[in-house]
Design a protein around this motif. Structure first.
Motif, PDB file in Angstrom:
ATOM      1  N   ASP A 242      57.539 -86.316 -47.596  1.00 47.10           N
ATOM      2  CA  ASP A 242      58.969 -86.107 -47.429  1.00 47.10           C
ATOM      3  C   ASP A 242      59.441 -84.856 -48.163  1.00 47.10           C
ATOM      4  N   ARG A 243      58.864 -84.602 -49.341  1.00 47.29           N
ATOM      5  CA  ARG A 243      59.217 -83.438 -50.141  1.00 47.29           C
ATOM      6  C   ARG A 243      58.028 -83.101 -51.042  1.00 47.29           C
ATOM      7  N   PHE A 244      58.222 -82.100 -51.901  1.00 50.32           N
ATOM      8  CA  PHE A 244      57.104 -81.577 -52.678  1.00 50.32           C
ATOM      9  C   PHE A 244      57.489 -81.438 -54.144  1.00 50.32           C
ATOM     10  N   ALA A 245      56.461 -81.464 -54.999  1.00 53.12           N
ATOM     11  CA  ALA A 245      56.679 -81.277 -56.430  1.00 53.12           C
ATOM     12  C   ALA A 245      55.524 -80.485 -57.019  1.00 53.12           C
ATOM     13  N   ILE A 246      55.788 -79.824 -58.131  1.00 53.82           N
ATOM     14  CA  ILE A 246      54.761 -79.169 -58.936  1.00 53.82           C
ATOM     15  C   ILE A 246      54.581 -79.995 -60.204  1.00 53.82           C
ATOM     16  N   ALA A 247      53.350 -80.403 -60.471  1.00 52.94           N
ATOM     17  CA  ALA A 247      53.058 -81.162 -61.686  1.00 52.94           C
ATOM     18  C   ALA A 247      51.935 -80.471 -62.436  1.00 52.94           C
ATOM     19  N   ASN A 248      52.024 -80.486 -63.748  1.00 50.58           N
ATOM     20  CA  ASN A 248      50.939 -79.968 -64.578  1.00 50.58           C
ATOM     21  C   ASN A 248      50.385 -81.117 -65.403  1.00 50.58           C
ATOM     22  N   VAL A 249      49.115 -81.423 -65.186  1.00 49.99           N
ATOM     23  CA  VAL A 249      48.523 -82.591 -65.840  1.00 49.99           C
ATOM     24  C   VAL A 249      48.188 -82.323 -67.298  1.00 49.99           C
ATOM     25  N   TYR A 250      48.224 -81.058 -67.723  1.00 50.46           N
ATOM     26  CA  TYR A 250      47.939 -80.743 -69.117  1.00 50.46           C
ATOM     27  C   TYR A 250      49.142 -81.081 -70.009  1.00 50.46           C
ATOM     28  N   ASN A 251      50.322 -80.603 -69.600  1.00 49.49           N
ATOM     29  CA  ASN A 251      51.505 -80.865 -70.425  1.00 49.49           C
ATOM     30  C   ASN A 251      52.422 -81.930 -69.830  1.00 49.49           C
ATOM     31  N   GLN A 252      51.987 -82.547 -68.728  1.00 52.57           N
ATOM     32  CA  GLN A 252      52.681 -83.655 -68.075  1.00 52.57           C
ATOM     33  C   GLN A 252      54.114 -83.288 -67.683  1.00 52.57           C
TER      34      GLN A 252
ATOM     35  N   GLY B 258      44.901 -74.976 -59.840  1.00 53.66           N
ATOM     36  CA  GLY B 258      44.155 -74.392 -60.943  1.00 53.66           C
ATOM     37  C   GLY B 258      44.923 -74.481 -62.251  1.00 53.66           C
ATOM     38  N   ASN B 259      44.205 -74.410 -63.374  1.00 55.03           N
ATOM     39  CA  ASN B 259      44.797 -74.422 -64.715  1.00 55.03           C
ATOM     40  C   ASN B 259      45.696 -75.642 -64.947  1.00 55.03           C
ATOM     41  N   GLY B 260      45.312 -76.772 -64.381  1.00 55.56           N
ATOM     42  CA  GLY B 260      46.049 -78.014 -64.588  1.00 55.56           C
ATOM     43  C   GLY B 260      47.225 -78.230 -63.667  1.00 55.56           C
ATOM     44  N   ALA B 261      47.555 -77.247 -62.831  1.00 51.32           N
ATOM     45  CA  ALA B 261      48.722 -77.350 -61.954  1.00 51.32           C
ATOM     46  C   ALA B 261      48.342 -77.951 -60.606  1.00 51.32           C
ATOM     47  N   PHE B 262      49.176 -78.859 -60.135  1.00 47.47           N
ATOM     48  CA  PHE B 262      49.009 -79.474 -58.819  1.00 47.47           C
ATOM     49  C   PHE B 262      50.281 -79.294 -58.001  1.00 47.47           C
ATOM     50  N   LEU B 263      50.100 -79.025 -56.715  1.00 46.05           N
ATOM     51  CA  LEU B 263      51.177 -79.189 -55.748  1.00 46.05           C
ATOM     52  C   LEU B 263      51.022 -80.582 -55.164  1.00 46.05           C
ATOM     53  N   LEU B 264      52.062 -81.384 -55.251  1.00 48.15           N
ATOM     54  CA  LEU B 264      52.007 -82.763 -54.773  1.00 48.15           C
ATOM     55  C   LEU B 264      52.882 -82.947 -53.551  1.00 48.15           C
ATOM     56  N   GLY B 265      52.321 -83.541 -52.493  1.00 45.93           N
ATOM     57  CA  GLY B 265      53.136 -84.056 -51.411  1.00 45.93           C
ATOM     58  C   GLY B 265      53.691 -85.390 -51.870  1.00 45.93           C
ATOM     59  N   MET B 266      54.994 -85.612 -51.693  1.00 45.71           N
ATOM     60  CA  MET B 266      55.648 -86.818 -52.174  1.00 45.71           C
ATOM     61  C   MET B 266      56.318 -87.546 -51.010  1.00 45.71           C
ATOM     62  N   THR B 267      56.327 -88.872 -51.094  1.00 49.83           N
ATOM     63  CA  THR B 267      56.823 -89.690 -49.996  1.00 49.83           C
ATOM     64  C   THR B 267      58.340 -89.875 -50.051  1.00 49.83           C
ATOM     65  N   ASP B 268      58.881 -90.357 -48.941  1.00 49.41           N
ATOM     66  CA  ASP B 268      60.295 -90.677 -48.807  1.00 49.41           C
ATOM     67  C   ASP B 268      60.665 -91.763 -49.820  1.00 49.41           C
ATOM     68  N   PRO B 269      61.631 -91.538 -50.701  1.00 51.05           N
ATOM     69  CA  PRO B 269      61.978 -92.555 -51.698  1.00 51.05           C
ATOM     70  C   PRO B 269      62.494 -93.850 -51.089  1.00 51.05           C
ATOM     71  N   GLU B 270      62.989 -93.781 -49.849  1.00 50.81           N
ATOM     72  CA  GLU B 270      63.459 -95.002 -49.193  1.00 50.81           C
ATOM     73  C   GLU B 270      62.331 -95.764 -48.517  1.00 50.81           C
ATOM     74  N   ASN B 271      61.184 -95.110 -48.359  1.00 54.53           N
ATOM     75  CA  ASN B 271      60.002 -95.762 -47.792  1.00 54.53           C
ATOM     76  C   ASN B 271      58.780 -95.183 -48.490  1.00 54.53           C
ATOM     77  N   PRO B 272      58.633 -95.436 -49.794  1.00 56.25           N
ATOM     78  CA  PRO B 272      57.623 -94.736 -50.596  1.00 56.25           C
ATOM     79  C   PRO B 272      56.193 -95.028 -50.193  1.00 56.25           C
ATOM     80  N   ALA B 273      55.932 -96.188 -49.600  1.00 58.25           N
ATOM     81  CA  ALA B 273      54.560 -96.541 -49.238  1.00 58.25           C
ATOM     82  C   ALA B 273      54.171 -96.071 -47.838  1.00 58.25           C
ATOM     83  N   SER B 274      55.026 -95.258 -47.221  1.00 56.81           N
ATOM     84  CA  SER B 274      54.761 -94.808 -45.856  1.00 56.81           C
ATOM     85  C   SER B 274      53.549 -93.891 -45.777  1.00 56.81           C
TER      86      SER B 274
END
Length: 417
Positions: free
Chosen positions: A332-342, A312-328
């Motif tokens: 692998d880990r998680f991030a918080i991103a806000n698409v309003y303020n990038q 909500g309010n532009g915020a996303f919880l993102l599942g993120m892939t293994d950096p050593e196998n990004p296309a898997s």
């Protein structure tokens, strides 16, 4: 790491039967959100540990922040091993994926005591995308072979409980490049249906490969006749979403945010050269806002988005892939991103990435308050727990623990529609 994929069979048969007409018109199918501000229960689906080929158990709880649930002598056992879940109004649907064959769908509601009670059981055929649109459920059975370029759509009205429309889409003609258009998901946007697709060879050799790895397409259909309105095209990213993965989100303003990870292949080799990113389609338009481009690759390094949960309010919880196998595709880990303020921040407080064995969008829930999300995570020691994510601090903490089982879904089910 392993990501549990959502592979839902959902073409509703004529004996649709007792499915209630009490569906919320604004969100008749809950695919990860919900409203826990009303009376109801959280439903946790879990597969018993240390067993193979067994069915899930459905467990109920009042909150996700604390406590313990167990699959031992508890819950409602499901019939069949490939089950996937969604809600509509005050009904919880447990769907058996038939792997090409028809599968059973069982619907439950909460009784006065808060326990799950079966209300109907019917048969389905396998489809690869579905969505609530107005007061219908729109379903898509997608062609993906050289000998079959016709995809079929169906509409089921949630008030009359009748199949009230069906039609065909020539997905080779839609792609217009000699390949087939394969829809990743369907989303209602205003009075239209946005259907992102990826282009596939469908040649029997490199079926899901493509000659066009650095392009994205969204077919826009008028509703209810599903006539083609336009196709939104762009070459700043690869395709939107992924197989059976929704890459679109409509925010509170009516703007559409679409994410793409560079996962397109040819003969099994990643050929995408564009970044992982969000793009935006402004409310009321059918074209990308060329002034907007949120480059996730610049923030995450080598990791790609594996799934999203809108908070909500532009915020996303993102599942993120293994950096050593990004296309898997595995989280692998998680991030918080806000698409309003990038903004982008890695989450702390989750289990060691090397120990995460099961997590997916189906295992997630948010009240969409702009602050909080929940994800069920299973680790290599066999322990499963719901982790609470705080958007402001980009931290996670362990909440409800599930003993003796792997969490396969989290859903909020209201007592009343």
């Amino acid at each position: 790491m392993k990501t549990t994929k959502l592979l839902l069979g959902a073409f509703l048969a004529l004996n649709f039967g007792l499915w209630t007409a009490c569906s919320k018109s604004d969100k008749p199918v809950d695919t990860g959100g919900g409203d826990s501000g009303t009376e109801g229960k959280f439903i946790i689906a879990a597969t018993p540990a240390a067993t193979q080929g067994v069915a899930d158990y459905l467990l109920t709880t009042d909150n996700l922040d604390q406590g313990t649930l167990s699959t031992k002598n508890n819950g409602v056992e499901q019939d069949g091993t490939w089950r996937y879940y969604t809600t509509s109004g005050n009904l919880f649907f447990s769907m058996l994926y038939g792997q090409g064959n028809p599968g059973a769908v069982t619907a439950y509601k909460l009784d006065a005591a808060g326990a799950l009670q079966k209300v109907t059981n019917f048969q389905t055929e396998t489809v690869q995308a579905f969505a609530p649109v107005d007061k219908d459920i729109l379903l898509m059975k997608i062609a993906r072979s050289a000998s079959n370029d016709i995809s079929h759509w169906y509409k089921v009205n949630t008030e009359t409980l009748q199949l009230n429309g069906e039609g065909e889409i020539n997905t080779r003609a839609l792609a217009g490049n000699g390949e087939l258009a394969h829809f990743s998901w369907l989303t209602q946007v205003g009075n239209k249906v946005f259907a992102p697709y990826f282009s596939i060879k469908a040649d029997g050799v490199d079926g899901f490969g493509t000659k066009y790895p650095d392009s994205s397409w969204i077919a826009v259909f008028n509703y209810p006749d599903m006539s083609l309105n336009t196709v939104i095209r762009d070459n700043r990213t690869s395709f939107i979403g992924a197989y059976f993965t929704n890459g679109l989100e409509v925010d509170e303003k009516g703007d559409v945010y679409a994410y793409a990870s560079p996962n397109a292949t040819s003969n099994g080799v990643i050929t995408s050269t564009t970044p992982c990113a969000f793009m935006r389609i402004n409310s009321g338009t059918t074209q990308y806002d060329k002034s907007y481009f949120f480059n996730i690759s610049e923030k995450s390094g080598a990791s790609y988005i594996s799934f999203k949960l809108y908070l909500g309010n532009g915020a996303f919880l993102l599942g993120m892939t293994d950096p050593e196998n990004p296309a898997s595709g595995s989280t692998d880990r998680f991030a918080i991103a806000n698409v309003y303020n990038q903004t982008f921040a890695w989450v702390t407080g989750t289990p060691d990435p090397a120990k995460i064995t099961s997590v997916s969008e189906l295992n997630s829930y948010s009240p969409k308050d702009g602050k909080t999300g929940y994800v069920g995570i299973t680790t290599s020691d066999g322990k499963s727990a719901v982790y609470k994510f705080d958007a402001a601090s980009a931290t996670a903490s362990k909440g409800l623990e599930v003993e003796g089982g792997t969490i396969t879904a989290i859903r909020w089910l209201p007592s009343k529609a």
